[in-house]
Design a protein around this motif. Structure first.
Motif, mmCIF file in Angstrom:
data_model
loop_
_atom_site.group_PDB
_atom_site.id
_atom_site.type_symbol
_atom_site.label_atom_id
_atom_site.label_comp_id
_atom_site.label_asym_id
_atom_site.label_seq_id
_atom_site.Cartn_x
_atom_site.Cartn_y
_atom_site.Cartn_z
ATOM 1 N N GLY A 65 7.138 40.030 -4.650
ATOM 2 C CA GLY A 65 7.479 41.442 -4.528
ATOM 3 C C GLY A 65 8.367 41.713 -3.329
ATOM 4 O O GLY A 65 9.314 42.528 -3.417
ATOM 5 N N MET A 66 8.104 41.054 -2.215
ATOM 6 C CA MET A 66 8.928 41.253 -1.020
ATOM 7 C C MET A 66 10.339 40.706 -1.224
ATOM 8 O O MET A 66 11.324 41.303 -0.768
ATOM 9 C CB MET A 66 8.253 40.585 0.179
ATOM 10 C CG MET A 66 6.915 41.228 0.568
ATOM 11 S SD MET A 66 6.096 40.371 1.930
ATOM 12 C CE MET A 66 7.235 40.693 3.262
ATOM 13 N N ASP A 105 2.057 36.644 -5.266
ATOM 14 C CA ASP A 105 2.427 37.940 -5.847
ATOM 15 C C ASP A 105 3.081 38.835 -4.798
ATOM 16 O O ASP A 105 4.101 39.501 -5.065
ATOM 17 C CB ASP A 105 1.183 38.631 -6.416
ATOM 18 C CG ASP A 105 0.661 37.934 -7.663
ATOM 19 O OD1 ASP A 105 1.430 37.175 -8.262
ATOM 20 O OD2 ASP A 105 -0.515 38.147 -8.021
ATOM 21 N N GLY A 106 2.509 38.847 -3.602
ATOM 22 C CA GLY A 106 3.102 39.663 -2.540
ATOM 23 C C GLY A 106 4.451 39.153 -2.103
ATOM 24 O O GLY A 106 5.380 39.942 -1.848
ATOM 25 N N ALA A 107 4.594 37.829 -2.021
ATOM 26 C CA ALA A 107 5.867 37.253 -1.596
ATOM 27 C C ALA A 107 6.974 37.546 -2.603
ATOM 28 O O ALA A 107 8.103 37.887 -2.231
ATOM 29 C CB ALA A 107 5.709 35.746 -1.384
ATOM 30 N N LYS A 118 -2.790 33.096 -5.088
ATOM 31 C CA LYS A 118 -2.198 33.957 -6.108
ATOM 32 C C LYS A 118 -1.796 35.297 -5.511
ATOM 33 O O LYS A 118 -0.708 35.827 -5.804
ATOM 34 C CB LYS A 118 -3.198 34.157 -7.239
ATOM 35 C CG LYS A 118 -2.669 35.016 -8.371
ATOM 36 C CD LYS A 118 -3.700 35.165 -9.478
ATOM 37 C CE LYS A 118 -3.160 36.048 -10.590
ATOM 38 N NZ LYS A 118 -4.170 36.224 -11.676
ATOM 39 N N MET A 119 -2.656 35.845 -4.662
ATOM 40 C CA MET A 119 -2.342 37.123 -4.028
ATOM 41 C C MET A 119 -1.140 36.988 -3.100
ATOM 42 O O MET A 119 -0.254 37.863 -3.054
ATOM 43 C CB MET A 119 -3.559 37.613 -3.252
ATOM 44 C CG MET A 119 -3.391 38.999 -2.623
ATOM 45 S SD MET A 119 -4.884 39.520 -1.746
ATOM 46 C CE MET A 119 -6.047 39.579 -3.104
ATOM 47 N N ILE A 120 -1.077 35.860 -2.366
ATOM 48 C CA ILE A 120 0.048 35.649 -1.444
ATOM 49 C C ILE A 120 1.361 35.518 -2.222
ATOM 50 O O ILE A 120 2.393 36.103 -1.845
ATOM 51 C CB ILE A 120 -0.207 34.390 -0.587
ATOM 52 C CG1 ILE A 120 -1.363 34.655 0.390
ATOM 53 C CG2 ILE A 120 1.052 34.001 0.179
ATOM 54 C CD1 ILE A 120 -1.785 33.420 1.165
ATOM 55 N N LEU A 169 7.291 33.080 3.488
ATOM 56 C CA LEU A 169 6.197 34.015 3.201
ATOM 57 C C LEU A 169 4.938 33.312 2.707
ATOM 58 O O LEU A 169 3.826 33.795 2.938
ATOM 59 C CB LEU A 169 6.652 35.044 2.158
ATOM 60 C CG LEU A 169 7.765 35.991 2.607
ATOM 61 C CD1 LEU A 169 8.216 36.865 1.454
ATOM 62 C CD2 LEU A 169 7.283 36.864 3.776
ATOM 63 N N CYS A 170 5.083 32.188 2.014
ATOM 64 C CA CYS A 170 3.925 31.504 1.443
ATOM 65 C C CYS A 170 3.422 30.350 2.296
ATOM 66 O O CYS A 170 2.397 29.753 1.977
ATOM 67 C CB CYS A 170 4.261 30.972 0.049
ATOM 68 S SG CYS A 170 4.681 32.267 -1.152
#
Length: 333
Positions: free
Chosen positions: A284-285, A280-282, A276-278, A317-318
């Motif tokens: 956003g990027m 969310d970050g992806a 989930k954190m990955i 990214l994921c």
């Protein structure tokens, strides 16, 4: 049963010295009676020599933080407290039903028939075979128990309880064996409290009894759980004259039969949180990349190319492995 503290003066040494002098005088009397050939004096001196040891039975030695509960012909007459060399009625007997009870606790580590490392015997002269009651703070470390938490999951838990005797009369006369009584009450209180909590935080669980779900758990609220266990034990051992100083959880784990399953569950939960954190970050990027491209007019992309770009960026990214890009040397269209 109320405790009565004896205020007896410490007459142990005067009585001991007086008895030694009496024995010496009786020995002189016996010799003199033999010399003058007086049968009555000989009989009297022999009789007194035979009974002169009786006063020595009243000698009692107490160390700091020790007590001796005394009875006279079955009647409780009082408790000796405080270090010193005492003399009491020689027909008094000391009572301590837990004198030879050995538990997994401090104060019970010496063997019943061995001397301590410093050469001191387990029992001192005149204390009725070591029936002194320790008033020191002791630690009881009961064996681990397997208990179901409020969700039905079996957990293994162990506690260490520090306690001391505060009323010797209640400890001796109100219960059969105060050490075993304390141990059993610790087990019972532990079961009652553990059944109110889940091992880890769970939704819609009320651990306080106020009807409102909370985040209490055995793992995260160990201090609160230990305090509730201490209060529960104290309520049960008041009649035994025992004060529970503190209770601490020494061991906590899932039972062996479900430990592997719960470990997998925790690992799966951790993987989900990490993914989930990955993601969310992806996301956003990707949003930032598209915004920067539009702001700088680097390239104009239609919706289909934007979707392809977003898909490629998310895969890169994921993904768990390094990406291997394919370079398109031709036209985008």
């Amino acid at each position: 049963m109320e405790e009565k503290i004896l205020t007896t003066r410490k007459l142990g040494m005067p009585v001991l010295l007086g008895n030694i002098l009496l024995l010496f005088a009786l020995a002189v009397l016996f010799v003199a009676a033999l010399l003058i050939e007086n049968g009555l004096l000989v009989f009297l001196s022999i009789f007194l020599l035979c009974v002169s040891w009786i006063p020595l039975l009243g000698l009692k030695i107490l160390k700091p933080q020790e007590a001796l509960v005394l009875t006279l012909f079955g009647k409780y007459i009082g408790t000796l407290k405080g270090e010193g060399f005492y003399w009491v009625n020689p027909f008094c007997s000391a009572v301590n039903p837990a004198a030879f009870t050995k538990l997994s606790q401090s104060g019970d580590v010496k063997s019943l028939f061995k001397k301590a490392a410093d050469g001191e015997a387990d029992s001192a002269p005149g204390d009725s075979n070591g029936k002194r009651i320790s008033l020191k703070i002791m630690t009881l470390n009961n064996s681990r128990q397997k208990i179901n938490d409020c969700l039905g999951n079996p957990v293994e838990i162990g506690i260490a309880v520090t306690w001391r005797v505060v009323d010797t009369a209640k400890a001796v006369f109100n219960v059969d064996n105060y050490k075993e009584f304390l141990s059993l009450q610790c087990d019972s209180a532990l079961r009652n409290i553990v059944r109110l909590y889940p091992y880890d935080v769970a939704p819609n669980v009320d651990t306080t009894g106020d009807g409102v779900p909370d985040e209490g758990s055995l793992w995260g609220s160990s201090e609160v759980v230990a305090q509730r266990i201490r209060e529960e034990i104290q309520q049960r051992v008041n009649e035994a004259g025992i004060e529970v100083v503190e209770a601490r959880i020494t061991y906590l784990a899932y039972a062996q039969e479900i430990a592997a399953v719960m470990l997998q569950r925790q690992q799966a939960s951790a993987i989900i949180d990490a993914r989930k954190m990955i993601v969310d970050g992806a996301v956003g990027m990707v949003e930032m990349a598209l915004e920067r491209l539009n702001e700088n007019d680097v390239v104009q992309l239609d919706e289909e190319r934007k979707a392809a770009m977003v898909s490629n960026l998310l895969v890169v990214l994921c993904g768990n492995r390094d990406a291997q890009p394919i370079v398109n040397s031709g036209s985008l269209y």
